[in-house]
Design an enzyme around this catalytic site. Structure first.
Site, PDB file in Angstrom:
ATOM      1  N   HIS A   1      -1.916   0.246  -9.598  1.00 17.92           N
ATOM      2  CA  HIS A   1      -2.444  -0.674  -8.575  1.00 17.92           C
ATOM      3  C   HIS A   1      -3.052  -1.900  -9.274  1.00 17.92           C
ATOM      4  O   HIS A   1      -4.223  -2.245  -9.053  1.00 17.92           O
ATOM      5  CB  HIS A   1      -3.486   0.023  -7.685  1.00 17.92           C
ATOM      6  CG  HIS A   1      -3.698  -0.685  -6.382  1.00 17.92           C
ATOM      7  ND1 HIS A   1      -3.967  -0.059  -5.202  1.00 17.92           N
ATOM      8  CD2 HIS A   1      -3.677  -2.009  -6.082  1.00 17.92           C
ATOM      9  CE1 HIS A   1      -4.110  -0.950  -4.232  1.00 17.92           C
ATOM     10  NE2 HIS A   1      -3.942  -2.152  -4.756  1.00 17.92           N
TER      11      HIS A   1
ATOM     12  N   GLU B   1      -4.252   7.555  -4.784  1.00 15.66           N
ATOM     13  CA  GLU B   1      -4.575   6.855  -6.026  1.00 15.66           C
ATOM     14  C   GLU B   1      -5.916   7.356  -6.539  1.00 15.66           C
ATOM     15  O   GLU B   1      -6.813   7.607  -5.731  1.00 15.66           O
ATOM     16  CB  GLU B   1      -4.612   5.344  -5.774  1.00 15.66           C
ATOM     17  CG  GLU B   1      -3.245   4.813  -5.367  1.00 15.66           C
ATOM     18  CD  GLU B   1      -3.239   3.302  -5.081  1.00 15.66           C
ATOM     19  OE1 GLU B   1      -4.274   2.638  -5.299  1.00 15.66           O
ATOM     20  OE2 GLU B   1      -2.199   2.808  -4.638  1.00 15.66           O
TER      21      GLU B   1
ATOM     22  N   ARG C   1       0.871  -1.176   0.000  1.00 13.36           N
ATOM     23  CA  ARG C   1       0.000   0.000   0.000  1.00 13.36           C
ATOM     24  C   ARG C   1       0.906   1.224   0.000  1.00 13.36           C
ATOM     25  O   ARG C   1       1.947   1.239   0.683  1.00 13.36           O
ATOM     26  CB  ARG C   1      -0.891   0.030   1.244  1.00 13.36           C
ATOM     27  CG  ARG C   1      -2.037  -0.973   1.247  1.00 13.36           C
ATOM     28  CD  ARG C   1      -3.130  -0.623   0.225  1.00 13.36           C
ATOM     29  NE  ARG C   1      -4.267  -1.521   0.282  1.00 13.36           N
ATOM     30  CZ  ARG C   1      -4.414  -2.609  -0.470  1.00 13.36           C
ATOM     31  NH1 ARG C   1      -3.487  -2.950  -1.351  1.00 13.36           N
ATOM     32  NH2 ARG C   1      -5.509  -3.350  -0.360  1.00 13.36           N
TER      33      ARG C   1
HETATM   34  P1  NAP Z   1      -0.101 -11.498   4.769  1.00 13.35           P
HETATM   35  O1  NAP Z   1      -0.059 -12.918   4.343  1.00 13.35           O
HETATM   36  O2  NAP Z   1      -0.955 -11.125   5.925  1.00 13.35           O
HETATM   37  O3  NAP Z   1       1.418 -11.046   5.026  1.00 13.35           O
HETATM   38  C1  NAP Z   1       1.751  -9.844   5.635  1.00 13.35           C
HETATM   39  C2  NAP Z   1       3.189  -9.876   6.107  1.00 13.35           C
HETATM   40  O4  NAP Z   1       3.493  -8.598   6.666  1.00 13.35           O
HETATM   41  C3  NAP Z   1       3.465 -10.914   7.208  1.00 13.35           C
HETATM   42  O5  NAP Z   1       4.717 -11.502   7.011  1.00 13.35           O
HETATM   43  C4  NAP Z   1       3.478 -10.070   8.486  1.00 13.35           C
HETATM   44  O6  NAP Z   1       4.340 -10.566   9.492  1.00 13.35           O
HETATM   45  C5  NAP Z   1       4.066  -8.779   7.953  1.00 13.35           C
HETATM   46  N1  NAP Z   1       3.720  -7.662   8.832  1.00 13.35           N
HETATM   47  C6  NAP Z   1       2.500  -7.245   9.199  1.00 13.35           C
HETATM   48  N2  NAP Z   1       2.596  -6.199  10.046  1.00 13.35           N
HETATM   49  C7  NAP Z   1       3.912  -5.977  10.219  1.00 13.35           C
HETATM   50  C8  NAP Z   1       4.655  -5.049  10.975  1.00 13.35           C
HETATM   51  N3  NAP Z   1       4.041  -4.136  11.743  1.00 13.35           N
HETATM   52  N4  NAP Z   1       6.007  -5.105  10.908  1.00 13.35           N
HETATM   53  C9  NAP Z   1       6.627  -6.030  10.137  1.00 13.35           C
HETATM   54  N5  NAP Z   1       5.973  -6.939   9.388  1.00 13.35           N
HETATM   55  C10 NAP Z   1       4.640  -6.916   9.437  1.00 13.35           C
HETATM   56  O7  NAP Z   1      -0.596 -10.571   3.584  1.00 13.35           O
HETATM   57  P2  NAP Z   1      -0.449 -10.824   1.998  1.00 13.35           P
HETATM   58  O8  NAP Z   1      -1.570 -11.665   1.499  1.00 13.35           O
HETATM   59  O9  NAP Z   1       0.959 -11.227   1.705  1.00 13.35           O
HETATM   60  O10 NAP Z   1      -0.742  -9.336   1.470  1.00 13.35           O
HETATM   61  C11 NAP Z   1       0.083  -8.270   1.885  1.00 13.35           C
HETATM   62  C12 NAP Z   1      -0.484  -6.941   1.424  1.00 13.35           C
HETATM   63  O11 NAP Z   1      -0.316  -6.787   0.025  1.00 13.35           O
HETATM   64  C13 NAP Z   1      -2.002  -6.757   1.603  1.00 13.35           C
HETATM   65  O12 NAP Z   1      -2.351  -6.398   2.914  1.00 13.35           O
HETATM   66  C14 NAP Z   1      -2.308  -5.656   0.624  1.00 13.35           C
HETATM   67  O13 NAP Z   1      -2.175  -4.393   1.249  1.00 13.35           O
HETATM   68  C15 NAP Z   1      -1.210  -5.798  -0.431  1.00 13.35           C
HETATM   69  N6  NAP Z   1      -1.764  -6.212  -1.740  1.00 13.35           N
HETATM   70  C16 NAP Z   1      -1.561  -5.417  -2.820  1.00 13.35           C
HETATM   71  C17 NAP Z   1      -2.052  -5.793  -4.055  1.00 13.35           C
HETATM   72  C18 NAP Z   1      -1.814  -4.954  -5.283  1.00 13.35           C
HETATM   73  O14 NAP Z   1      -2.628  -4.997  -6.203  1.00 13.35           O
HETATM   74  N7  NAP Z   1      -0.729  -4.215  -5.355  1.00 13.35           N
HETATM   75  C19 NAP Z   1      -2.772  -6.977  -4.192  1.00 13.35           C
HETATM   76  C20 NAP Z   1      -2.939  -7.780  -3.069  1.00 13.35           C
HETATM   77  C21 NAP Z   1      -2.424  -7.388  -1.838  1.00 13.35           C
HETATM   78  P3  NAP Z   1       3.964 -11.889  10.356  1.00 13.35           P
HETATM   79  O15 NAP Z   1       3.816 -12.985   9.332  1.00 13.35           O
HETATM   80  O16 NAP Z   1       5.126 -12.087  11.215  1.00 13.35           O
HETATM   81  O17 NAP Z   1       2.680 -11.576  11.031  1.00 13.35           O
END
Ligand code: NAP
Length: 327
Positions: free
Chosen positions: A285, A266, A237
């Protein structure tokens, strides 16, 4: 009587048919002129909502006293006010997993395009400027064998790590809240604190969700810890990265480049300084924007809403405490 559902994101005929069979369904195009006013008129009846990229403020929720569940067509849920939904007993569902691989592909395409200057060179050829051999001024940098630092090692982070390690022979470092033993074992990934990860990066890739803790997690100080040859990729994000600090670092030549799919505001303004920097690759995005993945996300959101409104626990509940409170 069928429950009333409003979707404010266009759906394929297949998903529309599934919803129509179960619910009294209506589509409101909130982005069209007068769309938000139409949504306001319809909210008092709504028991289910399905959509994305639209903020349901508490003022809008006030208009929807019958609302039981929202199915977001996204994995990120930073635009929802979770305490407010909990207070009202409204379930929120998201669409994890089905988009992971496509977003990892998109991150890697930004990483490769930035390193190999694909967009810049393709535009140069298109402009008829390829009249002789290439000189160093047009060279990019290698990706294979380099070091990738991942901020976030969840679903998307691990899918990127797999591509980096197994596909490109890269060294993978990451920071997250907890170590990931499987990723350490499979991809030789190293769990490091951010201050150790940054100076070791050739590429930095941001995949953490936006939250109070991750807002501007990467600011001027953190960007200054990166080597000047580093490339920054953000597919999470926009506000996780301090965009003004990134622009300043790029303008000062303190970074090699950036590949960005997400921005603090955005759509990105056409006069953004980012768009005047040749070493920035900006995409709209579009991390999950493939035909296959967007349909899979819609299918997943419809599954979630069908279950939620039938009194079955949906597979992808963002706020399980609301479900618990109902039981
Ligand atoms: P996820 O599986 O929940 O993974 C999030 C990761 O971030 C985990 O490793 C988590 O650590 C880490 N994290 C969370 N809070 C943190 C903090 N305060 N400090 C350090 N690390 C932290 O999520 P995901 O499915 O990979 O998706 C991630 C993000 O990608 C989504 O939330 C969304 O915003 C973004 N996204 C963007 C698009 C796009 O079109 N560009 C599409 C889809 C998603 P732990 O595992 O240790 O909890």
């Amino acid at each position: 009587m069928k429950k009333k559902v409003i979707h404010y994101k266009a759906l394929s005929p297949a998903q529309t048919a599934r919803l129509s069979a179960a619910f009294d369904l209506e589509y409101v195009d909130v982005k069209a002129p007068g769309g938000e006013a139409r949504l306001r008129e319809r909210l008092p009846e709504a028991q289910g909502l399905l959509g994305s990229s639209f903020t349901l403020s508490s003022e809008l929720l006030d208009l929807a006293p019958r609302l039981e569940a929202i199915a977001s067509v996204s994995v990120g849920f930073d635009s929802y006010d979770l305490p407010e939904l909990a207070r009202r007993g409204i379930l929120l569902c998201n669409t994890p997993d089905v988009l992971t691989e496509s977003v990892a592909d998109a991150a890697f395409s930004l990483l490769l395009a930035s390193a190999r200057r694909t967009v810049e060179l393709a535009n140069w050829v298109r402009a008829g400027q390829w009249r002789a051999g290439l000189g160093e001024a047009h060279f990019g940098c290698d990706v294979h064998g380099k070091t990738l630092g991942l901020v976030g090692m969840g679903r998307i982070g691990q899918a990127i790590a797999r591509r980096a390690s197994l596909g490109f022979g890269m060294h993978v470092n990451y920071t997250a809240r907890t170590s990931k033993p499987l990723a350490n074992e499979r991809y030789g990934a190293r769990f490091l604190p951010l201050h150790e990860l940054l100076p070791a990066c050739d590429f930095l890739c941001v995949t953490v969700p936006l939250s109070d803790e991750t807002y501007h997690l990467l600011g001027a100080y953190e960007l200054a810890q990166l080597p000047a040859h580093a490339i920054v990729v953000n597919v999470s994000r926009g506000p996780v990265l301090d965009e003004a600090a990134l622009i300043a670092a790029l303008q000062a030549g303190r970074l090699r480049g950036a590949g960005l799919d997400v921005f603090e505001r955005e759509p990105l303004a056409s006069d953004s300084p980012l768009l005047r920097l040749p070493n920035v690759v900006a995409t709209p995005h579009s991390g999950s924007a493939t035909h296959e993945t967007r349909e899979a996300m819609a299918r997943c959101a419809v599954d979630n809403l069908l279950d939620a409104l039938a009194g079955k626990r949906p597979a992808n509940l963002v706020n399980p405490e609301v479900w618990q409170a109902r039981c």
